[in-house]
Write a protein that holds these residues in place. Structure first.
Motif, PDB file in Angstrom:
ATOM      1  N   UNK A  31       0.818  -1.215   0.000  1.00  0.00           N
ATOM      2  CA  UNK A  31       0.000   0.000   0.000  1.00  0.00           C
ATOM      3  C   UNK A  31       0.844   1.254   0.000  1.00  0.00           C
ATOM      4  N   UNK A  32       1.930   1.215   0.739  1.00  0.00           N
ATOM      5  CA  UNK A  32       2.825   2.366   0.830  1.00  0.00           C
ATOM      6  C   UNK A  32       3.452   2.698  -0.525  1.00  0.00           C
ATOM      7  N   UNK A  33       3.851   1.669  -1.272  1.00  0.00           N
ATOM      8  CA  UNK A  33       4.455   1.936  -2.581  1.00  0.00           C
ATOM      9  C   UNK A  33       3.446   2.596  -3.522  1.00  0.00           C
ATOM     10  N   UNK A  34       2.220   2.102  -3.513  1.00  0.00           N
ATOM     11  CA  UNK A  34       1.185   2.702  -4.362  1.00  0.00           C
ATOM     12  C   UNK A  34       0.876   4.131  -3.962  1.00  0.00           C
ATOM     13  N   UNK A  60       8.795   5.481 -12.340  1.00  0.00           N
ATOM     14  CA  UNK A  60      10.226   5.356 -12.040  1.00  0.00           C
ATOM     15  C   UNK A  60      10.444   5.386 -10.527  1.00  0.00           C
ATOM     16  N   UNK A  61       9.840   6.372  -9.856  1.00  0.00           N
ATOM     17  CA  UNK A  61       9.966   6.472  -8.395  1.00  0.00           C
ATOM     18  C   UNK A  61       9.399   5.230  -7.726  1.00  0.00           C
ATOM     19  N   UNK A  62       8.268   4.754  -8.196  1.00  0.00           N
ATOM     20  CA  UNK A  62       7.637   3.562  -7.650  1.00  0.00           C
ATOM     21  C   UNK A  62       8.543   2.338  -7.801  1.00  0.00           C
ATOM     22  N   UNK A  63       9.188   2.216  -8.936  1.00  0.00           N
ATOM     23  CA  UNK A  63      10.095   1.089  -9.172  1.00  0.00           C
ATOM     24  C   UNK A  63      11.291   1.150  -8.239  1.00  0.00           C
ATOM     25  N   UNK A  64      11.862   2.325  -8.062  1.00  0.00           N
ATOM     26  CA  UNK A  64      13.009   2.474  -7.158  1.00  0.00           C
ATOM     27  C   UNK A  64      12.583   2.159  -5.721  1.00  0.00           C
ATOM     28  N   UNK A  65      11.436   2.652  -5.309  1.00  0.00           N
ATOM     29  CA  UNK A  65      10.937   2.392  -3.953  1.00  0.00           C
ATOM     30  C   UNK A  65      10.647   0.905  -3.783  1.00  0.00           C
ATOM     31  N   UNK A  66      10.034   0.286  -4.783  1.00  0.00           N
ATOM     32  CA  UNK A  66       9.731  -1.142  -4.712  1.00  0.00           C
ATOM     33  C   UNK A  66      11.000  -1.968  -4.608  1.00  0.00           C
ATOM     34  N   UNK A  67      12.012  -1.608  -5.364  1.00  0.00           N
ATOM     35  CA  UNK A  67      13.287  -2.337  -5.296  1.00  0.00           C
ATOM     36  C   UNK A  67      13.952  -2.141  -3.940  1.00  0.00           C
ATOM     37  N   UNK A  85       1.592  -0.229  -8.922  1.00  0.00           N
ATOM     38  CA  UNK A  85       1.203   0.442 -10.161  1.00  0.00           C
ATOM     39  C   UNK A  85      -0.315   0.617 -10.278  1.00  0.00           C
ATOM     40  N   UNK A  86      -1.059  -0.021  -9.395  1.00  0.00           N
ATOM     41  CA  UNK A  86      -2.528   0.013  -9.458  1.00  0.00           C
ATOM     42  C   UNK A  86      -3.104   1.427  -9.579  1.00  0.00           C
TER      43      UNK A  86
END
Length: 146
Positions: A31-34, A60-67, A85-86
């Motif tokens: 939830x935090x990443x979204x 891009x920010x979401x991908x970096x945070x997810x990684x 990404x939802x």
């Protein structure tokens, strides 16, 4: 207003992650990443009127945070990335493209269709750019936390 959108996107993303059977211990982080991705989208949409650029930057920010979270929590990045990404998926664009196609209003169908394709492409490029960063950077974070 931004806090409300943060909370709503957090709950929506968390719910989406639960629906798709993410591990219960990781639901908050999903939830935090979204929510963070949505806030980045809103911020860039305020600075730049382009939905495409806002989606590219947010993804891009979401991908970096997810990684980063995946490295810290020792989980696959897809757990956080797919659910994150939802909020960015152009569901309304897909709906309006289909609607105007069915109503035989081809100019509106083309307009919404092209915008939807551009947003989808921006999401893909944001993920590609986020995965272009060296994995060693994220491994180092995981080692420091562990």
């Amino acid at each position: 207003m931004m806090l409300v959108q943060f909370l709503v996107s957090l709950v929506a993303t968390l719910s989406f992650a639960a629906l798709f059977s993410a591990p219960k211990s990781e639901l908050f982080f999903c939830g935090l990443t979204g929510a963070i991705g949505w806030i980045v989208y809103l911020l860039f949409l305020n600075f730049n009127d382009s939905i495409t650029i806002a989606n590219l930057t947010a993804t891009f920010a979401l991908t970096v945070i997810s990684r980063t979270i995946a490295s810290l929590r020792k989980n696959p990045v897809t757990v956080y990335l797919i659910s994150g990404t939802f909020p960015l998926v152009p569901g309304a664009g897909i709906y309006y493209t289909s609607y105007y196609f069915i109503m035989n209003e081809m100019s509106q169908c083309s307009k919404y269709g092209m915008e939807t394709v551009k947003v989808a492409g921006a999401i893909v490029l944001g993920i590609i750019f986020g995965f272009a960063l060296p994995q060693v950077w994220f491994n180092a974070l995981g080692k420091k936390a562990g």
